[in-house]
Design an enzyme around this catalytic site. Structure first.
Site, short mmCIF file in Angstrom:
data_model
loop_
_atom_site.label_atom_id
_atom_site.label_comp_id
_atom_site.label_asym_id
_atom_site.label_seq_id
_atom_site.Cartn_x
_atom_site.Cartn_y
_atom_site.Cartn_z
N LYS A 140 1.35 -16.02 -1.16
CA LYS A 140 -0.06 -16.33 -1.40
C LYS A 140 -0.28 -17.85 -1.52
O LYS A 140 0.69 -18.61 -1.52
CB LYS A 140 -0.54 -15.58 -2.66
CG LYS A 140 -0.37 -14.05 -2.57
CD LYS A 140 -1.31 -13.40 -1.56
CE LYS A 140 -0.87 -12.00 -1.19
NZ LYS A 140 -1.27 -10.93 -2.09
C1 LIG Z 1 -1.41 -9.58 -2.48
C2 LIG Z 1 -2.64 -8.81 -2.58
C3 LIG Z 1 -2.91 -7.95 -3.66
C4 LIG Z 1 -1.89 -7.62 -4.70
O1 LIG Z 1 -1.29 -8.70 -5.30
P1 LIG Z 1 0.17 -8.54 -5.95
O2 LIG Z 1 0.33 -9.82 -6.69
O3 LIG Z 1 1.13 -8.39 -4.82
O4 LIG Z 1 0.13 -7.34 -6.84
C5 LIG Z 1 -4.14 -7.33 -3.71
N1 LIG Z 1 -5.07 -7.50 -2.75
C6 LIG Z 1 -4.84 -8.32 -1.70
C7 LIG Z 1 -5.93 -8.48 -0.68
C8 LIG Z 1 -3.63 -8.96 -1.57
O5 LIG Z 1 -3.39 -9.73 -0.50
#
Ligand SMILES: *Cc1c(COP(=O)(O)O)cnc(C)c1O
Length: 396
Positions: free
Chosen positions: A195
């Site tokens: 991310k």
């Molecule tokens: C990564 C992601 C999540 C979940 O995040 P985690 O930290 O992996 O639990 C939820 N929604 C979207 C759109 C994502 O890209």
């Protein structure tokens, strides 16, 4: 380089696989984490408070509440607005499953809406999905591009619904000069390694609403009520629990990494934008290839670079194109399988093929190409070379 495709036995563009995403962690991050490891507080300490403060400032929100990951951030947001059995929340059908799963964790029901050309929830498709049970809309800033927040806010005001932003892709992006994180009733972020910034695992929820913020601080800590008056009378050991909560806390170790990463967010974003622009320029010359459109009045976090391969322009399907690029050493990916096609939602909601034509058409054509802040120009040249090579082999 041979012009024969690597899947047909030719030599690949790269011999080592370039992943689609990779964290950008450097010595300053490592130093920040080491400092915390030498202190007493490894969790629920000053780094958590400081990261929350820095984050709230960065996205211009009143409150930021740290969570153990993006999924628990979403779960806490749906809990804070009181989603429970019988309630419906409208979500885009193209998103990571966690968006909808978090509604189910609260006992609620996700209701899917189709997406527009940018693969963002289509405000025009939302109204027909509403019922008396609809409580909220959860918008996803897919690929890092903010949704149509004016249209969504107007719909929410008209129908007395709450707006949740799944902003896991979009930290740093803006809509009409307002940062993502300040555009919805609650906004959820993820700090997973691919991310915009990372804490290993981690998440955050931002809100203007003090009651929601307090609700989430309690929820992430077993829903313990630590009433100061009661504690004065009964003793500092005292607590009560009225409702089951969770351990969704983020450690001081992770928050130190998050603070250090947050300082570099704009540097990371600039680099992502540079690479995305190199791709745009190269692919503009290749008929049948179209990167997702950028909509007006907003800036983009460039979390994912998604490109569509028009079905009728190539002699093979997307699956074959995916395999060909992978064989060239390019770590392509696919974001995401539309939720109505997942077994869990097929059986829970009785969904099937044909229900979301725009999402299904996109699903048949899209691929995610590598994009991360530490990619070199050489890496992006390899991606362009591989895409060009595969395009040439399969274009009609
Ligand atoms: C990564 C992601 C999540 C979940 O995040 P985690 O930290 O992996 O639990 C939820 N929604 C979207 C759109 C994502 O890209």
């Amino acid at each position: 380089m041979s012009s024969a495709l690597a899947i047909d036995g030719g030599s690949p563009v790269r011999t080592t696989l370039l992943p689609y995403g990779r964290p950008s962690v450097s010595e300053d991050d490592i130093a920040a984490v080491s400092t915390v490891l030498r202190r007493d507080f490894l969790t629920t300490g000053p780094e958590v408070t400081a990261f929350e403060k820095d984050f709230a400032t960065a996205v211009r929100s009143s409150h930021a509440v740290a969570m153990s990951n993006g999924t628990t951030a979403l779960h806490s947001a749906f809990h804070a607005i009181g989603i429970r059995k019988g309630d419906e929340v409208i979500v885009p059908v193209i998103t990571f499953a966690a968006t909808a799963n978090a509604i189910v964790m609260q006992g609620g029901t996700p209701v899917f809406a189709d997406v527009d050309d940018a693969l963002l929830i289509d405000p025009k498709d939302i109204e027909q999905r509403m019922t008396k049970k609809t409580k909220a809309i959860c918008a996803v800033d897919y690929a890092g591009q903010p949704c149509d927040y004016d249209a969504l806010s107007a719909l929410c005001a008209k129908h007395k619904l709450l707006l949740i932003a799944d902003a896991c892709h979009a930290l740093g992006a803006e809509y009409r000069e307002r940062p993502v994180g300040s555009l919805a009733d609650l906004s959820a972020f993820s700090f997973h390694p691919v991310k915009p910034i990372t804490t290993g695992e981690g998440g955050m929820v931002t809100t203007e609403n003090t009651a929601y913020a307090e609700n989430m601080r309690k929820f992430r800590h077993h829903n313990l009520s630590l009433d100061p008056e009661e504690r004065k009378q009964r003793g500092s050991w005292y607590y009560d629990i009225e409702e089951i909560g969770y351990n969704y806390r983020l450690t001081d170790i992770q928050c130190a990494l998050g603070r250090s990463q947050l300082k570099k967010l704009h540097h990371f974003m600039d680099r992502r934008r540079e690479i995305a622009m190199r791709y745009d320029a190269a692919f503009a010359m290749l008929p049948g290839l179209s990167p997702l459109i950028h909509k007006e009045h907003r800036s983009h976090a460039h979390h994912l670079y998604v490109v569509r391969w028009a079905q009728d322009a190539f002699s093979v399907n997307r699956q074959r194109i995916f395999q060909a690029l992978h064989a060239e050493g390019i770590g392509v990916n696919l974001h995401y399988t539309p939720l109505h096609l997942l077994s869990v939602y097929r059986s829970m909601l009785d969904t099937r093929e044909g229900m979301f034509p725009k999402a299904e058409a996109a699903y048949a054509e899209m691929l995610t190409l590598p994009l991360f802040a530490t990619m070199t120009d050489r890496d992006s040249d390899d991606v362009i070379a591989a895409v060009t090579k595969v395009h040439k082999a399969f274009v009609r």
